[in-house]
Design an enzyme around this catalytic site. Structure first.
Site, PDB file in Angstrom:
ATOM      1  N   GLY A   1      54.096  43.174  67.106  1.00 55.89           N
ATOM      2  CA  GLY A   1      55.177  42.205  67.086  1.00 55.89           C
ATOM      3  C   GLY A   1      55.141  41.299  65.874  1.00 55.89           C
ATOM      4  O   GLY A   1      54.252  41.375  65.023  1.00 55.89           O
TER       5      GLY A   1
ATOM      6  N   ASP B   1      39.792  44.347  71.324  1.00 53.05           N
ATOM      7  CA  ASP B   1      40.074  44.281  69.890  1.00 53.05           C
ATOM      8  C   ASP B   1      39.530  42.971  69.315  1.00 53.05           C
ATOM      9  O   ASP B   1      40.228  42.240  68.613  1.00 53.05           O
ATOM     10  CB  ASP B   1      41.579  44.410  69.628  1.00 53.05           C
ATOM     11  CG  ASP B   1      41.893  44.736  68.160  1.00 53.05           C
ATOM     12  OD1 ASP B   1      40.965  45.186  67.440  1.00 53.05           O
ATOM     13  OD2 ASP B   1      43.043  44.544  67.732  1.00 53.05           O
TER      14      ASP B   1
ATOM     15  N   GLY C   1      53.748  35.618  60.726  1.00 51.35           N
ATOM     16  CA  GLY C   1      52.982  36.831  60.452  1.00 51.35           C
ATOM     17  C   GLY C   1      53.462  37.998  61.285  1.00 51.35           C
ATOM     18  O   GLY C   1      54.242  37.837  62.227  1.00 51.35           O
TER      19      GLY C   1
ATOM     20  N   VAL D   1      55.389  37.170  64.692  1.00 57.54           N
ATOM     21  CA  VAL D   1      55.147  35.825  65.211  1.00 57.54           C
ATOM     22  C   VAL D   1      55.934  34.817  64.387  1.00 57.54           C
ATOM     23  O   VAL D   1      55.887  34.824  63.149  1.00 57.54           O
ATOM     24  CB  VAL D   1      53.647  35.484  65.190  1.00 57.54           C
ATOM     25  CG1 VAL D   1      53.418  34.072  65.725  1.00 57.54           C
ATOM     26  CG2 VAL D   1      52.853  36.497  66.011  1.00 57.54           C
TER      27      VAL D   1
ATOM     28  N   ARG E   1      50.592  44.734  64.731  1.00 59.55           N
ATOM     29  CA  ARG E   1      50.991  46.071  65.178  1.00 59.55           C
ATOM     30  C   ARG E   1      52.052  46.006  66.262  1.00 59.55           C
ATOM     31  O   ARG E   1      52.896  46.878  66.388  1.00 59.55           O
ATOM     32  CB  ARG E   1      49.771  46.814  65.729  1.00 59.55           C
ATOM     33  CG  ARG E   1      48.776  47.258  64.695  1.00 59.55           C
ATOM     34  CD  ARG E   1      47.546  47.820  65.356  1.00 59.55           C
ATOM     35  NE  ARG E   1      46.903  46.826  66.209  1.00 59.55           N
ATOM     36  CZ  ARG E   1      46.084  47.108  67.197  1.00 59.55           C
ATOM     37  NH1 ARG E   1      45.815  48.369  67.497  1.00 59.55           N
ATOM     38  NH2 ARG E   1      45.516  46.158  67.916  1.00 59.55           N
TER      39      ARG E   1
END
Length: 281
Positions: free
Chosen positions: A21, A134, A16, A23, A19
């Site tokens: 990076g 967040d 995935g 993965v 914002r």
């Protein structure tokens, strides 16, 4: 890519993008165990700007600071090369909370179990002097044994460094951000409790408590903080659950619950079985 990273891990498929990076799944060359590798590509200016470089490295440092809690995704290694920073993290292969709430609403015992684990993670962060900033369903992951793991500390901040106990800066996600963040005022770690309260509301209602057609409209609704429990949606939700949401989604920060207070609330300690207001006494 870092030679030491390639030596220690085999990089596999992309899992995935966020914002901050991309993965990938990776395999340990020594054990064959699967991990996640989060790769944050550097911009050219990062090489010369110390402040930007500090931001790049902050996520790894803060994850190491809060390491050890079973409800926080663990970090196992940090690698760096000329173009990127790579963090090897615990792999969470189950559907995240966003996927789960997109499919259905939760029963009160189910929501209480999730909230208990999430608040344990948040309380641990706060004891370590770290605010996540967040909290949202997308960042609440589950491993293959369905254990909750709080992830993505890309917006996190220390709030107990020296005499500084408050933070500034608009970060987070519109539906989940606390009103004091939107207003541009200084704020405390209790912004995480507000965001977790929105997560609880979404689990039980299937929709956020404050919404709009645009980010600006959502922010206006958050600033009004007019918390409602529509009868057609909440007719089966207990007064105890509503009481907890009111205390988490309290605009007055001095009256808003702390993470530790949430964990002591009867709806949490009873596993979502506390039903009436008299159960709270």
């Amino acid at each position: 890519m870092s030679e030491s990273l390639k030596r220690d891990y085999q990089i596999c498929e992309e899992l995935g993008k966020g914002r901050f990076g991309t993965v990938f799944r990776c395999l340990s060359s020594e054990s064959g165990e699967s991990f996640a590798c989060k790769t944050i590509v550097k911009q050219q200016r990062l090489l010369s700007d110390p402040l930007d470089r500090e931001c790049l490295e902050k996520e790894a440092k803060l994850m190491q600071l809060v390491a050890g809690n079973p409800n926080i995704a663990q970090i196992y290694g940090v690698y760096e090369d000329d173009s990127a920073l790579h963090m090897v993290l615990e792999l969470c292969s189950g559907p995240d909370l966003y996927d789960r709430v997109s499919q259905r609403t939760f029963s009160e015992p189910e929501a209480s179990a999730v909230m208990s684990s999430l608040m344990e993670a948040i309380a641990h962060c706060h004891r370590c002097g770290v605010a996540h900033r967040d909290i949202k369903p997308d960042n609440v992951l589950f491993d293959e044994w369905n254990r909750l793991k709080l992830a993505d500390f890309g917006s996190a901040e220390c709030f107990a460094e020296g005499a500084r106990s408050t933070m500034r800066g608009i970060v987070g996600t519109p539906y989940y951000v606390a009103p004091e963040v939107v207003s541009g005022r200084d704020y405390t770690e209790k912004v995480d409790v507000w965001s977790a309260g929105v997560v609880l509301y979404v689990m039980l209602a299937g929709m956020p408590p404050f919404y709009g057609e645009s980010a600006a409209e959502i922010f206006e609704a958050v600033l009004r903080s007019n918390l409602r429990f529509p009868t057609r949606i909440f007719h089966g939700v207990s007064p105890a659950a509503k009481d907890l949401m009111r205390k988490m989604l309290c605009k007055d920060v001095s009256r808003r619950f702390s993470a530790e207070q949430v964990l002591r609330h009867p709806w949490i300690t009873s596993g979502g079985e506390a039903r009436s207001v008299t159960d709270l006494i």
